[in-house]
Design an enzyme around this catalytic site. Structure first.
Site, PDB file in Angstrom:
ATOM      1  N   SER B  29       0.836  -1.207   0.000  1.00  8.59           N
ATOM      2  CA  SER B  29       0.000   0.000   0.000  1.00  8.59           C
ATOM      3  C   SER B  29       0.870   1.256   0.000  1.00  8.59           C
ATOM      4  CB  SER B  29      -0.936   0.006   1.208  1.00  8.59           C
ATOM      5  OG  SER B  29      -0.201  -0.064   2.417  1.00  8.59           O
ATOM      6  N   CYS B  30       2.151   1.103   0.324  1.00  7.73           N
ATOM      7  CA  CYS B  30       3.081   2.244   0.283  1.00  7.73           C
ATOM      8  C   CYS B  30       3.243   2.738  -1.161  1.00  7.73           C
ATOM      9  CB  CYS B  30       4.458   1.838   0.799  1.00  7.73           C
ATOM     10  SG  CYS B  30       4.491   1.385   2.536  1.00  7.73           S
ATOM     11  N   VAL B  31       3.656   4.001  -1.282  1.00  4.61           N
ATOM     12  CA  VAL B  31       3.903   4.568  -2.610  1.00  4.61           C
ATOM     13  C   VAL B  31       5.355   5.041  -2.680  1.00  4.61           C
ATOM     14  CG1 VAL B  31       3.374   6.523  -4.143  1.00  4.61           C
ATOM     15  CG2 VAL B  31       1.519   5.268  -3.047  1.00  4.61           C
ATOM     16  N   GLY B 106       0.942   1.802  -4.015  1.00 10.79           N
ATOM     17  CA  GLY B 106      -0.443   2.158  -3.665  1.00 10.79           C
ATOM     18  C   GLY B 106      -1.422   1.034  -3.950  1.00 10.79           C
TER      19      GLY B 106
END
Lengths: 200, 173
Positions: B29-31, B106
């Site tokens: 989910s990190c960008v 993401g």
């Protein structure tokens, strides 16, 4: 702070006791002795959590459970694909044939889900019993993905609370280390304080 | 000879060395947000974890009140990460309007996993785009969303970015 550390160590002890129960059950299911080979419990910097299972790019089958109730958090059980296949074969040799096309990913995931259910339920029940608290898990989901991607996504809640989080990490091996799985127990730090009145 | 520099969760790293490769492993989910100045041939990569520094807990327990302390890890939040990345580059003479911007990650890796307001991956993507716009940066080239993890690499000497995923292999964006 000392009190919080004490509560965390009790969480960890209960989780290990739960894993011990699961160990007996899984050993009986598979006919092989299951061993706990690595257990640790500590506050870990968030950036280190995706590395818990080794290389963050390694693909794992993860069983992911969130729980709520008196304590919130997450429980992940990680299986390397080759270990998942071996464990599935040991769990259900009569349906898991010797040919490659008999080893469908869906079948492996289903059997892994069963193992995860046994382990997850045992760990969470023991923690709930040990503290006299209510823990409500949601049914697990199985994810086949990079270990680091799963662990870092799970970290988002912890990120809201600070730059480190409490992690109980356990590893179990079966059948002379030809198959293993890892358990990552992440009770949410900010929600743990509510348990203190029940632990007196 | 390549020199990989790992940009861990909530970190921002920059380089002017042509052999350096800035790497954000296993974005879920990190960008990952990369900026690169073609004149200086300098690049910066941020590994963003959460959408906004305004949503963080105060005093570390979510129950505090009053003014929030300074953010210790600017790379953790989209708003502070983009601001910090721009500062890193402008400090060495980069011009924001001429940089190339990329973003990746993401994803919605864990089904049903959400923060208040939506799934974290989507919130992170939007928050990064908003922050880029606030700083007058060009629209990013991107590989975002979906339900799979990605590893993002910025090749500082060449000004190119690759994204690797288990199901799709490696590609340049």
């Amino acid at each position: 702070m000392e009190r919080k550390a004490l509560e965390y160590s009790r969480f960890y002890e209960s989780a290990v006791q739960g894993l011990e129960s699961a160990r007996e059950l899984l050993s009986a299911y598979t006919g092989r002795p299951l061993r706990l080979v690595a257990v640790r419990s500590d506050f870990v910097e968030l950036s280190k959590v995706p590395l818990l299972s080794g290389s963050p790019e390694d693909v794992v089958l993860s069983s992911y459970v969130t729980f709520s109730g008196d304590v919130e958090g997450q429980l992940l059980i990680l299986f390397r694909p080759e270990s998942a296949e071996k464990l599935a074969n040991l769990m259900a040799p009569h349906v898991f044939g010797p040919l490659a096309d008999q080893r469908s990913p869906a079948l492996i995931e289903s059997l892994i889900g069963e193992i995860a259910n046994i382990v997850g339920s045992a760990v969470l029940n023991k923690v709930a019993d040990g503290f006299g608290i209510k823990i409500v898990p949601v049914p697990p989901v199985i994810i086949r993905e990079m270990a680091g991607a799963v662990l870092s996504s799970a970290m988002a809640y912890a990120g809201l609370d600070g730059d480190s989080t409490y992690v109980a990490y356990m590893k179990a091996t079966l059948d002379k280390e030809q198959a293993s799985f890892e358990i990552v127990f992440l009770p949410r730090v900010a929600k743990l304080q509510g348990t203190s009145h029940k632990t007196e | 000879m390549r020199n990989p520099l790992v940009v861990g969760l909530a970190e921002v790293k920059w380089s002017v060395l042509p052999e350096d490769v800035l790497v954000a492993f296993s974005l879920g989910s990190c960008v990952g947000v990369a900026l690169w100045d073609p004149v200086l041939r300098a690049g910066v990569l941020a590994h963003v974890m959460l959408p906004s520094s305004s949503r963080r807990a105060v005093n570390g327990n979510g129950k505090g009140s009053g003014q929030a302390p300074p953010v210790e890890k600017p790379g953790k939040y989209a708003d502070t990460a983009v601001e910090y990345a721009v500062r890193c580059l402008t400090a060495i003479g980069a011009e924001p309007s001429r940089v190339t911007v990329w973003m990746a990650g993401g994803a919605h890796v864990i089904p049903g996993f959400k923060l208040r307001g939506g799934d974290i991956g989507s919130l992170n993507i939007q928050a990064v785009k908003d922050a880029l716009e606030r700083h007058g940066l060009p629209r990013p080239r991107e590989d975002t969303g979906g339900d799979y993890g990605r590893t993002m690499k910025l090749y500082v000497g060449e000004g190119r970015v690759t994204v690797y995923s288990v199901s799709r292999g490696e590609k340049e964006i």
